[in-house]
Write a protein that holds these residues in place. Sequence first.
Motif, PDB file in Angstrom:
ATOM      1  N   GLU A  91      -4.489  52.088  23.538  1.00 52.95           N
ATOM      2  CA  GLU A  91      -3.997  50.737  23.077  1.00 52.95           C
ATOM      3  C   GLU A  91      -4.925  49.637  23.428  1.00 52.95           C
ATOM      4  N   ASN A  92      -5.172  48.684  22.640  1.00 50.91           N
ATOM      5  CA  ASN A  92      -6.348  47.567  23.008  1.00 50.91           C
ATOM      6  C   ASN A  92      -7.697  48.347  23.445  1.00 50.91           C
ATOM      7  N   ASP A  93      -8.194  49.290  22.657  1.00 53.44           N
ATOM      8  CA  ASP A  93      -9.445  50.116  23.240  1.00 53.44           C
ATOM      9  C   ASP A  93     -10.608  49.001  23.306  1.00 53.44           C
ATOM     10  N   ARG A  94     -11.548  49.513  24.100  1.00 52.36           N
ATOM     11  CA  ARG A  94     -12.779  48.962  24.240  1.00 52.36           C
ATOM     12  C   ARG A  94     -14.081  49.863  24.010  1.00 52.36           C
ATOM     13  N   VAL A  95     -13.721  50.644  22.888  1.00 56.14           N
ATOM     14  CA  VAL A  95     -14.677  51.533  22.684  1.00 56.14           C
ATOM     15  C   VAL A  95     -15.733  50.668  21.996  1.00 56.14           C
ATOM     16  N   ALA A  96     -17.146  50.876  22.261  1.00 52.04           N
ATOM     17  CA  ALA A  96     -18.368  50.123  22.000  1.00 52.04           C
ATOM     18  C   ALA A  96     -19.504  50.886  21.447  1.00 52.04           C
ATOM     19  N   ASN A  97     -19.226  52.127  21.068  1.00 53.44           N
ATOM     20  CA  ASN A  97     -20.550  53.115  20.769  1.00 53.44           C
ATOM     21  C   ASN A  97     -21.752  52.407  20.109  1.00 53.44           C
ATOM     22  N   MET A  98     -21.432  51.698  18.956  1.00 52.02           N
ATOM     23  CA  MET A  98     -22.475  51.416  17.968  1.00 52.02           C
ATOM     24  C   MET A  98     -22.646  49.695  18.108  1.00 52.02           C
ATOM     25  N   THR A  99     -21.889  49.279  19.264  1.00 51.67           N
ATOM     26  CA  THR A  99     -22.113  47.606  19.048  1.00 51.67           C
ATOM     27  C   THR A  99     -22.704  47.274  20.362  1.00 51.67           C
ATOM     28  N   LEU A 100     -23.179  47.802  21.401  1.00 55.60           N
ATOM     29  CA  LEU A 100     -23.727  47.619  22.469  1.00 55.60           C
ATOM     30  C   LEU A 100     -24.535  46.436  22.510  1.00 55.60           C
ATOM     31  N   SER A 101     -25.530  46.330  21.656  1.00 56.84           N
ATOM     32  CA  SER A 101     -26.495  45.184  21.701  1.00 56.84           C
ATOM     33  C   SER A 101     -25.491  43.973  21.630  1.00 56.84           C
ATOM     34  N   PHE A 102     -24.426  43.931  21.108  1.00 57.82           N
ATOM     35  CA  PHE A 102     -23.594  42.697  20.819  1.00 57.82           C
ATOM     36  C   PHE A 102     -22.627  42.384  22.113  1.00 57.82           C
ATOM     37  N   LEU A 103     -22.717  43.621  22.843  1.00 59.24           N
ATOM     38  CA  LEU A 103     -21.529  43.428  24.033  1.00 59.24           C
ATOM     39  C   LEU A 103     -22.313  42.861  25.442  1.00 59.24           C
ATOM     40  N   PHE A 104     -23.632  43.110  25.494  1.00 57.18           N
ATOM     41  CA  PHE A 104     -24.028  42.813  26.891  1.00 57.18           C
ATOM     42  C   PHE A 104     -24.714  41.610  26.991  1.00 57.18           C
ATOM     43  N   LEU A 105     -24.670  40.537  26.178  1.00 60.64           N
ATOM     44  CA  LEU A 105     -25.307  39.237  26.163  1.00 60.64           C
ATOM     45  C   LEU A 105     -24.594  38.441  27.512  1.00 60.64           C
ATOM     46  N   PRO A 106     -23.208  38.537  27.713  1.00 63.13           N
ATOM     47  CA  PRO A 106     -22.687  37.772  28.886  1.00 63.13           C
ATOM     48  C   PRO A 106     -23.541  38.056  30.221  1.00 63.13           C
ATOM     49  N   LEU A 107     -23.738  39.407  30.213  1.00 66.91           N
ATOM     50  CA  LEU A 107     -24.787  39.674  31.513  1.00 66.91           C
ATOM     51  C   LEU A 107     -26.010  39.169  31.571  1.00 66.91           C
ATOM     52  N   VAL A 108     -26.761  39.168  30.420  1.00 68.65           N
ATOM     53  CA  VAL A 108     -28.013  38.505  30.281  1.00 68.65           C
ATOM     54  C   VAL A 108     -28.037  37.265  30.593  1.00 68.65           C
ATOM     55  N   ARG A 109     -27.061  36.533  30.181  1.00 64.71           N
ATOM     56  CA  ARG A 109     -27.081  34.967  30.483  1.00 64.71           C
ATOM     57  C   ARG A 109     -26.278  34.557  31.810  1.00 64.71           C
ATOM     58  N   LYS A 110     -26.191  35.849  32.819  1.00 62.75           N
ATOM     59  CA  LYS A 110     -25.496  35.956  34.188  1.00 62.75           C
ATOM     60  C   LYS A 110     -24.272  35.170  34.005  1.00 62.75           C
ATOM     61  N   GLU A 111     -23.442  35.310  32.934  1.00 60.27           N
ATOM     62  CA  GLU A 111     -21.885  34.955  32.952  1.00 60.27           C
ATOM     63  C   GLU A 111     -21.158  35.794  33.752  1.00 60.27           C
ATOM     64  N   ARG A 112     -21.667  37.137  33.611  1.00 59.86           N
ATOM     65  CA  ARG A 112     -20.723  38.125  34.120  1.00 59.86           C
ATOM     66  C   ARG A 112     -21.719  38.931  35.328  1.00 59.86           C
ATOM     67  N   GLU A 113     -21.139  39.511  36.222  1.00 62.45           N
ATOM     68  CA  GLU A 113     -21.901  40.582  36.901  1.00 62.45           C
ATOM     69  C   GLU A 113     -21.636  42.104  36.595  1.00 62.45           C
ATOM     70  N   LYS A 114     -20.652  42.311  35.785  1.00 67.55           N
ATOM     71  CA  LYS A 114     -20.169  43.517  35.272  1.00 67.55           C
ATOM     72  C   LYS A 114     -19.488  43.664  34.126  1.00 67.55           C
ATOM     73  N   LEU A 115     -19.556  44.564  33.389  1.00 66.04           N
ATOM     74  CA  LEU A 115     -18.949  44.572  32.163  1.00 66.04           C
ATOM     75  C   LEU A 115     -18.279  46.025  32.041  1.00 66.04           C
ATOM     76  N   ASP A 116     -16.884  46.123  31.632  1.00 67.85           N
ATOM     77  CA  ASP A 116     -16.371  47.522  31.494  1.00 67.85           C
ATOM     78  C   ASP A 116     -16.033  47.603  30.133  1.00 67.85           C
ATOM     79  N   PHE A 117     -16.266  48.914  29.713  1.00 62.72           N
ATOM     80  CA  PHE A 117     -16.188  49.297  28.291  1.00 62.72           C
ATOM     81  C   PHE A 117     -15.968  50.806  28.062  1.00 62.72           C
TER      82      PHE A 117
END
Length: 263
Positions: A143-169
């Motif tokens: 439930e409320n899955d965070r499966v991101a197999n083919m969407t990783l390039s969309f997912l990581f931008l908050p890290l690039v902008r240094k808004e997050r230190e870590k992302l879980d998926f």
Amino acid sequence: MRTRLRCRVLLWGLSLFITASGAANAESALRLEWPATLGTLSATTFDTNRVAVGAAHVMIERLDDGNVRMRSDSGFAEGARTVVSALLEPVDAGRSLRPVHQESRSFDEERQPLGRLEINHRERMARCYTPELKKSGEIALPENDRVANMTLSFLFLPLVRKEREKLDFQIFLCGLGMRVVDFDAVLAPESRDGAKPHLVEVRYGPDLGLANFIAPAFLPKLSFWYAREAPHSWMAHRLPLYGRGPVVFVVRDGVPLDWLGER
């Protein structure tokens, strides 16, 4: 007669409530960034020695219904290859994207099909298929899955902008038994301190608990690179073409390989 009617109305309302509740739980919990640009990006596939082995491309388009479709094709010109695609829908008043459907098809060194992997977030099902495209099995997504197999390039931008230190998926895997595996991603140390002048590198891998201390010695290096300056466009990534397949770099045309750091 009135009692029966009330019961029918009650059951009908209850069924609507259950259906609506199930639909809400069926949606992905991921909220993804809009891509910096739409269109087709030409790229090149390199082996681990950074020798060019084949063409690649990434296509991102806005559909007539407002959804976004991504398709990527990379691999060896005369060998192993993988084609992935994802359908995403705008959410949060159009500010974010949410995965609806993800799919990949892979081919081995002899260019023989290896099968298909499918993730259907609305149905809350993940499926694996044989080389003949017959379903070999399926599992229910969390439930409320965070499966991101083919969407990783969309997912990581908050890290690039240094808004997050870590992302879980999460990543869904077909090989060695179907399962959903927890992953996490962080900025590479040299990207955090600004040592790389042009690109920002995001490194990711499975979250194995205590085994994380020894796992890096046995796992392939997984990375995505983005432009350091806004809008932080995708520039390259490094990953296996498929489970236990060859590790490759897929690099946007025009990006010098030495920007990716040491081998």
